[in-house]
Write a protein that holds these residues in place. Structure first.
Motif, PDB file in Angstrom:
ATOM      1  N   LEU A 188      51.888  20.029 -37.406  1.00  0.00           N
ATOM      2  CA  LEU A 188      50.875  20.937 -36.845  1.00  0.00           C
ATOM      3  C   LEU A 188      50.715  22.155 -37.744  1.00  0.00           C
ATOM      4  O   LEU A 188      50.215  23.190 -37.305  1.00  0.00           O
ATOM      5  N   SER A 189      51.134  22.039 -39.002  1.00  0.00           N
ATOM      6  CA  SER A 189      51.062  23.212 -39.882  1.00  0.00           C
ATOM      7  C   SER A 189      49.664  23.388 -40.465  1.00  0.00           C
ATOM      8  O   SER A 189      49.342  24.444 -41.003  1.00  0.00           O
ATOM      9  N   GLY A 190      48.821  22.375 -40.342  1.00  0.00           N
ATOM     10  CA  GLY A 190      47.440  22.480 -40.809  1.00  0.00           C
ATOM     11  C   GLY A 190      46.472  22.320 -39.646  1.00  0.00           C
ATOM     12  O   GLY A 190      46.890  22.170 -38.495  1.00  0.00           O
ATOM     13  N   ALA A 191      45.170  22.335 -39.967  1.00  0.00           N
ATOM     14  CA  ALA A 191      44.156  22.252 -38.911  1.00  0.00           C
ATOM     15  C   ALA A 191      44.200  20.891 -38.225  1.00  0.00           C
ATOM     16  O   ALA A 191      43.950  20.777 -37.025  1.00  0.00           O
ATOM     17  N   GLU A 192      44.549  19.859 -39.010  1.00  0.00           N
ATOM     18  CA  GLU A 192      44.523  18.506 -38.468  1.00  0.00           C
ATOM     19  C   GLU A 192      45.935  18.066 -38.094  1.00  0.00           C
ATOM     20  O   GLU A 192      46.824  18.056 -38.947  1.00  0.00           O
ATOM     21  N   ALA A 193      46.145  17.705 -36.826  1.00  0.00           N
ATOM     22  CA  ALA A 193      47.459  17.226 -36.415  1.00  0.00           C
ATOM     23  C   ALA A 193      47.661  15.819 -36.952  1.00  0.00           C
ATOM     24  O   ALA A 193      46.767  14.983 -36.858  1.00  0.00           O
ATOM     25  N   ARG A 194      48.860  15.577 -37.508  1.00  0.00           N
ATOM     26  CA  ARG A 194      49.085  14.237 -38.064  1.00  0.00           C
ATOM     27  C   ARG A 194      50.537  13.826 -37.880  1.00  0.00           C
ATOM     28  O   ARG A 194      51.459  14.629 -38.027  1.00  0.00           O
ATOM     29  N   ILE A 195      50.715  12.549 -37.562  1.00  0.00           N
ATOM     30  CA  ILE A 195      52.073  12.018 -37.414  1.00  0.00           C
ATOM     31  C   ILE A 195      52.648  11.748 -38.791  1.00  0.00           C
ATOM     32  O   ILE A 195      52.066  11.014 -39.578  1.00  0.00           O
ATOM     33  N   LEU A 196      53.788  12.387 -39.099  1.00  0.00           N
ATOM     34  CA  LEU A 196      54.452  12.144 -40.375  1.00  0.00           C
ATOM     35  C   LEU A 196      55.456  10.999 -40.249  1.00  0.00           C
ATOM     36  O   LEU A 196      55.718  10.299 -41.215  1.00  0.00           O
ATOM     37  N   ARG A 197      56.047  10.866 -39.068  1.00  0.00           N
ATOM     38  CA  ARG A 197      56.979   9.763 -38.819  1.00  0.00           C
ATOM     39  C   ARG A 197      56.756   9.288 -37.394  1.00  0.00           C
ATOM     40  O   ARG A 197      57.035  10.031 -36.454  1.00  0.00           O
ATOM     41  N   PRO A 198      56.247   8.063 -37.192  1.00  0.00           N
ATOM     42  CA  PRO A 198      56.110   7.578 -35.824  1.00  0.00           C
ATOM     43  C   PRO A 198      57.493   7.490 -35.193  1.00  0.00           C
ATOM     44  O   PRO A 198      58.484   7.227 -35.878  1.00  0.00           O
ATOM     45  N   SER A 200      59.669   7.894 -30.992  1.00  0.00           N
ATOM     46  CA  SER A 200      59.727   7.434 -29.615  1.00  0.00           C
ATOM     47  C   SER A 200      58.765   8.159 -28.686  1.00  0.00           C
ATOM     48  O   SER A 200      58.625   7.763 -27.540  1.00  0.00           O
ATOM     49  N   THR A 201      58.085   9.198 -29.147  1.00  0.00           N
ATOM     50  CA  THR A 201      56.939   9.720 -28.379  1.00  0.00           C
ATOM     51  C   THR A 201      55.688   9.098 -29.005  1.00  0.00           C
ATOM     52  O   THR A 201      55.436   9.292 -30.191  1.00  0.00           O
ATOM     53  N   THR A 202      54.937   8.333 -28.229  1.00  0.00           N
ATOM     54  CA  THR A 202      53.880   7.511 -28.837  1.00  0.00           C
ATOM     55  C   THR A 202      52.654   8.338 -29.196  1.00  0.00           C
ATOM     56  O   THR A 202      52.403   9.401 -28.630  1.00  0.00           O
ATOM     57  N   ARG A 203      51.886   7.816 -30.154  1.00  0.00           N
ATOM     58  CA  ARG A 203      50.616   8.401 -30.565  1.00  0.00           C
ATOM     59  C   ARG A 203      49.710   8.615 -29.337  1.00  0.00           C
ATOM     60  O   ARG A 203      49.126   9.686 -29.154  1.00  0.00           O
ATOM     61  N   ALA A 204      49.649   7.600 -28.467  1.00  0.00           N
ATOM     62  CA  ALA A 204      48.766   7.692 -27.294  1.00  0.00           C
ATOM     63  C   ALA A 204      49.191   8.839 -26.379  1.00  0.00           C
ATOM     64  O   ALA A 204      48.355   9.579 -25.848  1.00  0.00           O
ATOM     65  N   ALA A 205      50.491   9.010 -26.195  1.00  0.00           N
ATOM     66  CA  ALA A 205      50.986  10.084 -25.317  1.00  0.00           C
ATOM     67  C   ALA A 205      50.620  11.446 -25.890  1.00  0.00           C
ATOM     68  O   ALA A 205      50.228  12.368 -25.165  1.00  0.00           O
ATOM     69  N   ILE A 206      50.727  11.597 -27.221  1.00  0.00           N
ATOM     70  CA  ILE A 206      50.380  12.871 -27.869  1.00  0.00           C
ATOM     71  C   ILE A 206      48.877  13.117 -27.765  1.00  0.00           C
ATOM     72  O   ILE A 206      48.426  14.235 -27.462  1.00  0.00           O
ATOM     73  N   GLU A 207      48.099  12.067 -27.979  1.00  0.00           N
ATOM     74  CA  GLU A 207      46.631  12.219 -27.939  1.00  0.00           C
ATOM     75  C   GLU A 207      46.138  12.593 -26.537  1.00  0.00           C
ATOM     76  O   GLU A 207      45.114  13.254 -26.395  1.00  0.00           O
ATOM     77  N   ARG A 208      46.885  12.198 -25.522  1.00  0.00           N
ATOM     78  CA  ARG A 208      46.496  12.607 -24.161  1.00  0.00           C
ATOM     79  C   ARG A 208      46.583  14.116 -23.990  1.00  0.00           C
ATOM     80  O   ARG A 208      45.899  14.705 -23.160  1.00  0.00           O
ATOM     81  N   ILE A 210      46.550  16.589 -26.831  1.00  0.00           N
ATOM     82  CA  ILE A 210      45.780  17.410 -27.794  1.00  0.00           C
ATOM     83  C   ILE A 210      44.595  16.680 -28.423  1.00  0.00           C
ATOM     84  O   ILE A 210      43.983  17.186 -29.355  1.00  0.00           O
ATOM     85  N   GLY A 211      44.254  15.501 -27.915  1.00  0.00           N
ATOM     86  CA  GLY A 211      43.099  14.791 -28.461  1.00  0.00           C
ATOM     87  C   GLY A 211      43.454  14.009 -29.718  1.00  0.00           C
ATOM     88  O   GLY A 211      44.631  13.904 -30.095  1.00  0.00           O
ATOM     89  N   ARG A 212      42.431  13.478 -30.373  1.00  0.00           N
ATOM     90  CA  ARG A 212      42.627  12.533 -31.481  1.00  0.00           C
ATOM     91  C   ARG A 212      43.480  13.112 -32.603  1.00  0.00           C
ATOM     92  O   ARG A 212      43.276  14.246 -33.038  1.00  0.00           O
ATOM     93  N   LEU A 213      44.403  12.298 -33.077  1.00  0.00           N
ATOM     94  CA  LEU A 213      45.199  12.661 -34.240  1.00  0.00           C
ATOM     95  C   LEU A 213      44.562  12.086 -35.484  1.00  0.00           C
ATOM     96  O   LEU A 213      43.807  11.110 -35.411  1.00  0.00           O
ATOM     97  N   HIS A 214      44.898  12.679 -36.632  1.00  0.00           N
ATOM     98  CA  HIS A 214      44.495  12.115 -37.912  1.00  0.00           C
ATOM     99  C   HIS A 214      44.923  10.649 -37.939  1.00  0.00           C
ATOM    100  O   HIS A 214      46.084  10.329 -37.698  1.00  0.00           O
ATOM    101  N   ALA A 215      43.975   9.751 -38.236  1.00  0.00           N
ATOM    102  CA  ALA A 215      44.246   8.328 -38.077  1.00  0.00           C
ATOM    103  C   ALA A 215      44.919   7.713 -39.293  1.00  0.00           C
ATOM    104  O   ALA A 215      45.523   6.654 -39.203  1.00  0.00           O
ATOM    105  N   GLY A 216      44.841   8.413 -40.454  1.00  0.00           N
ATOM    106  CA  GLY A 216      45.276   7.814 -41.723  1.00  0.00           C
ATOM    107  C   GLY A 216      46.716   7.356 -41.693  1.00  0.00           C
ATOM    108  O   GLY A 216      47.550   7.898 -40.975  1.00  0.00           O
ATOM    109  N   GLU A 217      47.006   6.340 -42.486  1.00  0.00           N
ATOM    110  CA  GLU A 217      48.373   5.868 -42.682  1.00  0.00           C
ATOM    111  C   GLU A 217      49.211   7.011 -43.232  1.00  0.00           C
ATOM    112  O   GLU A 217      48.769   7.738 -44.129  1.00  0.00           O
ATOM    113  N   THR A 218      50.395   7.183 -42.745  1.00  0.00           N
ATOM    114  CA  THR A 218      51.303   8.117 -43.401  1.00  0.00           C
ATOM    115  C   THR A 218      51.791   7.453 -44.682  1.00  0.00           C
ATOM    116  O   THR A 218      51.999   6.261 -44.724  1.00  0.00           O
TER     117      THR A 218
END
Ligand code: TXA
Ligand code: MG
Length: 322
Positions: A188-198, A200-208, A210-218
Motif C-alpha cells: 500500500l506504499s503507492g497509489a495502486e494496492a498490489r499483492i506482493l505475496r499471495p 492466507s488472506t485471499t485476494r477476494a477478501a481484500i477486494e471486498r 478496498i475494491g479492485r487490486l492491481h491484477a498483474g502477476e507479481t
C-alpha cells in the motif's frame, strides 16, 4: 572446538512466554508460533539482534523483515497509515495480512530490519502465544519465518529446530500452527494496492474491503519490489513436478482430493476431501516428509486456483522452480 550452544525449547505457557520475552528484550532470538508459520523474533529496534537474525537464517541482507506488533495502535508509531490501511487493519487484524506502508523514519527501527527501504511491512498476528509475547514486549518484533533462507517454512517447533538448532536462543513450542502458509503481503506504499505475496488472506477478501487490486502477476523482475518473490523459495531438496496426471514408482506423490493417483512409492494427501484450508495446513509438513522419503522426485497433483488456491499454487510453483 566447543560445540554450538543448544537452542532451548520452552512451553508456550505463561512462564515460558515470560522467559522468552525477557530473552527477546535483552537482544536474544526467539522463535514463536504465529497462526501462519513459526516466526524468528528479534527486537526491531536492536541492530545487533537483527544482524543475528540474518546470520542465523543465512538471509540476504536486501530482504526486509516483517514487523509484528500486538495492536494496530503500536503499528501507527512506525508506519504511516492511509484510509485503505486503516480499513484493512480493522477488517483483518489480528490476522494473516501484512501491509507494506511508508516508514516513519523517526521511529527508531533498525535500518537492517527493513533492508534500508523507506517502507515497512507490518502485521498483528492472531496466535494467542504471539500476541501475549508481543504485548509483553510492547514494541515491534521483526520476525521472518523461522527457517534457513530458501527452505520450507516451519509449522512446528520441531521444524524450527531442524533448521536452526544451536543458531537461536529459544523456540516457544505452541504445537502445530493453524493456517500453515504465510500471510498475504499487500503493498500500500503507492497509489495502486498490489499483492506482493499471495497468502492466507485471499485476494477476494481484500477486494471486498478496498475494491479492485492491481491484477498483474507479481514478478521478481526489475527492481526487487519484494525480495520474497525471488523465484526459487520455499523449496525442498528433492525436485518437484507439478500437475501430475500419472506417477512413477520411484516418485513420491503429494496428492489432493478423493482420487489420489496410484503407483507412487509413497503418497501423502493434502486433503482427501479437497479442502484448501486443510491443504494449506498440511503443505509444508508434507513437503518436509516427502523430501525425507528419498524419492527421485515429488509429483504434485493439480489443486484448484481459487481462494487460498492462489497462495498454494504460488508456493508450489516456487518450490518446483530450479
Ligand atoms: O506469515 C508470515 O508472514 C510469517 C510470520 C512469521 O509472520 N512471516 C514471514 O516472513 O513469512 P518472511 O520474512 O519469511 O517473509 C516476509 C516477506 C518477504 O517476501 C519480504 O521480502 C517481504 O515480506 N517484505 C518485507 N518488508 C517488505 C517491504 N518493505 N517491501 C516489500 N516487501 C517486503
Ligand atoms: Mg520466509
Amino acid at each position: 572446538m566447543t560445540s554450538a550452544p543448544k537452542t532451548r525449547r520452552l512451553d508456550a505457557d505463561a512462564a515460558g512466554i515470560a522467559e522468552a520475552a525477557a530473552i527477546l528484550g535483552k537482544g536474544g532470538l526467539v522463535a514463536f508460533p504465529t497462526e501462519t508459520v513459526y516466526g524468528l523474533g528479534a527486537l526491531a529496534t536492536d541492530a545487533d539482534a537483527i544482524a543475528r537474525v540474518f546470520r542465523a537464517k543465512g538471509r540476504p541482507a536486501h530482504n526486509p523483515l516483517i514487523l509484528h506488533v500486538a495492536t494496530t495502535a503500536l503499528a501507527h508509531r512506525f508506519a504511516v497509515f492511509d484510509d485503505r490501511a486503516d480499513r484493512l487493519a480493522a477488517a483483518f487484524w489480528p490476522g494473516p495480512l501484512t501491509l507494506v506502508l511508508p516508514l516513519n523514519p523517526e521511529a527508531g527501527i533498525a535500518r537492517a530490519a527493513i533492508a534500508g527501504l523507506d517502507t515497512v511491512a507490518v502485521r498483528v498476528p492472531r496466535h494467542p502465544t504471539a500476541l501475549r509475547l508481543l504485548e509483553t514486549i510492547g514494541g515491534p518484533v521483526a520476525a521472518p519465518s523461522a527457517n534457513r533462507s530458501g527452505q520450507v517454512s516451519p509449522t512446528t517447533a520441531d521444524h524450527v529446530l531442524a533448521d536452526l538448532d544451536g543458531r537461536i536462543d529459544v523456540v516457544l513450542d505452541g504445537g502445530p500452527v493453524e493456517v500453515g502458509i504465510e500471510s498475504t503481503v499487500l503493498d500500500l506504499s503507492g497509489a495502486e494496492a498490489r499483492i506482493l505475496r499471495p497468502g492466507s488472506t485471499t485476494r477476494a477478501a481484500i477486494e471486498r474491503i478496498i475494491g479492485r487490486l492491481h491484477a498483474g502477476e507479481t514478478t521478481a523482475d526489475g527492481p526487487l519490489r519484494s525480495p520474497g518473490l525471488l523465484a526459487r523459495h520455499y523449496a525442498p531438496k528433492t525436485p518437484l513436478r507439478l500437475d501430475a496426471t500419472s506417477v512413477d514408482r520411484d516418485e513420491a506423490l503429494l496428492a489432493f482430493g478423493p482420487d489420489p493417483l496410484e503407483g507412487a512409492g509413497c503418497t501423502l494427501n493434502l486433503s482427501a476431501t479437497g479442502n484448501l484450508d486443510e491443504a494449506a495446513h498440511n503443505l509444508y509438513a508434507m513437503l518436509r516428509s516427502l523430501d525425507a522419503a528419498g524419492a527421485r522426485r515429488i509429483a504434485v497433483m493439480t489443486l484448484p486456483e481459487a481462494g487460498l488456491g492462489e497462495a498454494l499454487a504460488d508456493r508450489l510453483k516456487r518450490a518446483a522452480s530450479t
